[in-house]
Design a protein around this motif. Sequence first.
Motif, short mmCIF file in Angstrom:
data_model
loop_
_atom_site.label_atom_id
_atom_site.label_comp_id
_atom_site.label_asym_id
_atom_site.label_seq_id
_atom_site.Cartn_x
_atom_site.Cartn_y
_atom_site.Cartn_z
N PHE A 15 26.73 -24.68 -20.87
CA PHE A 15 27.40 -23.47 -21.43
C PHE A 15 28.32 -23.76 -22.36
O PHE A 15 28.84 -23.15 -23.30
CB PHE A 15 28.11 -22.62 -20.27
N LEU A 40 29.02 -22.17 -14.95
CA LEU A 40 27.24 -22.30 -14.60
C LEU A 40 26.33 -22.54 -15.93
O LEU A 40 26.66 -21.82 -17.05
CB LEU A 40 27.22 -20.67 -14.20
N GLY A 121 20.48 -9.59 -9.15
CA GLY A 121 20.62 -8.71 -10.16
C GLY A 121 21.03 -9.24 -11.49
O GLY A 121 21.00 -8.56 -12.39
N ALA A 122 21.57 -10.52 -11.27
CA ALA A 122 21.98 -11.08 -12.66
C ALA A 122 20.93 -12.21 -13.21
O ALA A 122 21.46 -12.66 -14.39
CB ALA A 122 23.35 -11.82 -12.37
N PHE A 135 19.97 -21.72 -13.16
CA PHE A 135 19.97 -20.25 -13.17
C PHE A 135 19.56 -19.62 -14.26
O PHE A 135 19.87 -20.25 -15.62
CB PHE A 135 21.48 -19.87 -12.90
N ILE A 140 22.50 -8.75 -17.90
CA ILE A 140 23.65 -8.70 -17.03
C ILE A 140 24.20 -10.06 -16.78
O ILE A 140 25.43 -10.10 -17.00
CB ILE A 140 23.32 -7.91 -15.48
N ALA A 143 26.23 -11.45 -19.58
CA ALA A 143 27.48 -10.52 -19.68
C ALA A 143 28.37 -11.16 -18.86
O ALA A 143 29.65 -11.13 -19.10
CB ALA A 143 27.24 -9.09 -19.56
N LEU A 144 27.98 -11.94 -17.53
CA LEU A 144 28.78 -12.11 -16.81
C LEU A 144 29.35 -13.43 -17.11
O LEU A 144 30.34 -14.20 -16.18
CB LEU A 144 28.12 -12.09 -14.99
N LEU A 145 28.95 -14.25 -17.86
CA LEU A 145 29.15 -15.71 -18.16
C LEU A 145 29.97 -16.04 -19.28
O LEU A 145 29.65 -15.44 -20.25
CB LEU A 145 27.76 -16.60 -17.79
N HIS A 146 31.00 -16.61 -19.07
CA HIS A 146 31.85 -17.17 -20.29
C HIS A 146 32.83 -18.25 -19.78
O HIS A 146 33.41 -17.91 -18.79
CB HIS A 146 32.46 -16.07 -20.99
N ASN A 147 33.08 -19.33 -20.24
CA ASN A 147 33.93 -20.48 -19.97
C ASN A 147 34.43 -20.93 -20.98
O ASN A 147 33.94 -21.50 -21.94
CB ASN A 147 33.15 -21.54 -19.13
#
Lengths: 152, 269
Positions: A15, A40, A121-122, A135, A140, A143-147
């Motif tokens: 990521f 992740l 769900g993700a 993963f 969705i 949209a949940l992942l950013h680091n």
Amino acid sequence: MKSKFASLLIAACAFTAGAGVTFNAQAQSEISALSAISALPIASLVVGSSAVVGAVVAVPVVLSTAGATLVVKTVESTARGTVYVLERASDGAKASIEVVGKGVAGASLVAGTVLTVSVIGAGTVLSAAGEAIAFIPNAIGRALLHNERVTS
Amino acid sequence: MRRTLSTLLLCAGALLATSAFAGRSCDAEYPPKASTVERGLTLAERTLAALDASGDRVVILARAGQDLSKYGLRYSHLGFAYQQPDGQGGHVWRVMHKLNQCGSADAYVYRQGLGEFFIDDLWRYEATWVSPTPEVQERLLALLQDPKNQARATQLNIKAYSMVSYAWGTKYQQSNQWALETLALAMEPSATSRDRAQAWLKFKGYEPSVLTIRPLTRLGGRATRANVAFDDHPNDKRFSDHIETVTVDSVFDWLQRAQLGKAPVKLAL
């Protein structure tokens, strides 16, 4: 598309450089402690030899059926990382994932390793002996992942 | 007797303080439990849906990373969850928060997704957040989204970290403290130093949690962990076991009391 002959390549991309494949969730016991940073890996679908990072591409059935059991058939090093060919135990359907860099969560997978598919769900979580090793996010999940570290 | 004991402990603490506090290593890589990933991401997904439905654009978001019940606390860590334009006419939710680096004495501010925020090995899979008033949201967003000056949102951050840093001190800064002081900066533009931010917080009636941490616990923490220090606390408070630090629970209580935010919303798996 028949999942049995699917030759989809899933690139598990780090990521962020250097941090993407490290899971360091550590139990803490003190006030205001923070768990160590967990990053992740984003698994991006690649069809054939073309990377389709972030694009809307259907995950093959072999990787989207909750509870399915897969077996690692082959492990191949590439310039970017490692490609694992996975086979569904029930019918032999195949899919491949590519782990970029040092490997997803530092896991060392060998041929014969049994993986379990979990669908949330993700996206899809692949695990070995209860440990998450890859993963594959859906829209969705992406949209949940950013680091991003903001301060130096 | 008590004085003698305190002196002894002080000496012991000074000796221990010279030891190498390496912190826990970040080198060890190991896969997380599948259940941790699944539950963390599910909590993140449901939080995302709830935030999108809330009409809020920025909230103070917290998680329960540890069991802090012995201190009378329910949550351990908070940050700012806010909408950020996605460049395609929509938005994504990001969390700006401060993270201690693998048990070291350093901490940094991160911008992460809700997934990363909740994928840590939580004590309870529960999210909670306070919806600030429209005025507070506007001011916070102006700070967090300021494209011309990214550094403004982090200007009160310092790297030196202690997880029990003194709420009114400036030697260390724990994560919740950074967020609270940054909220002060958002509300009072002249609060451009930590001292000024803390003065504003005092003026507005913020009261930190007071934790009772006994000497042996203090020494044990300081001796074995790089991210624990008590030398920033005033002696009279420290040696009476009163450790005043910024906690989620105290911040949420204050936001309501000061009429800066609503009652916390809770979402549990």
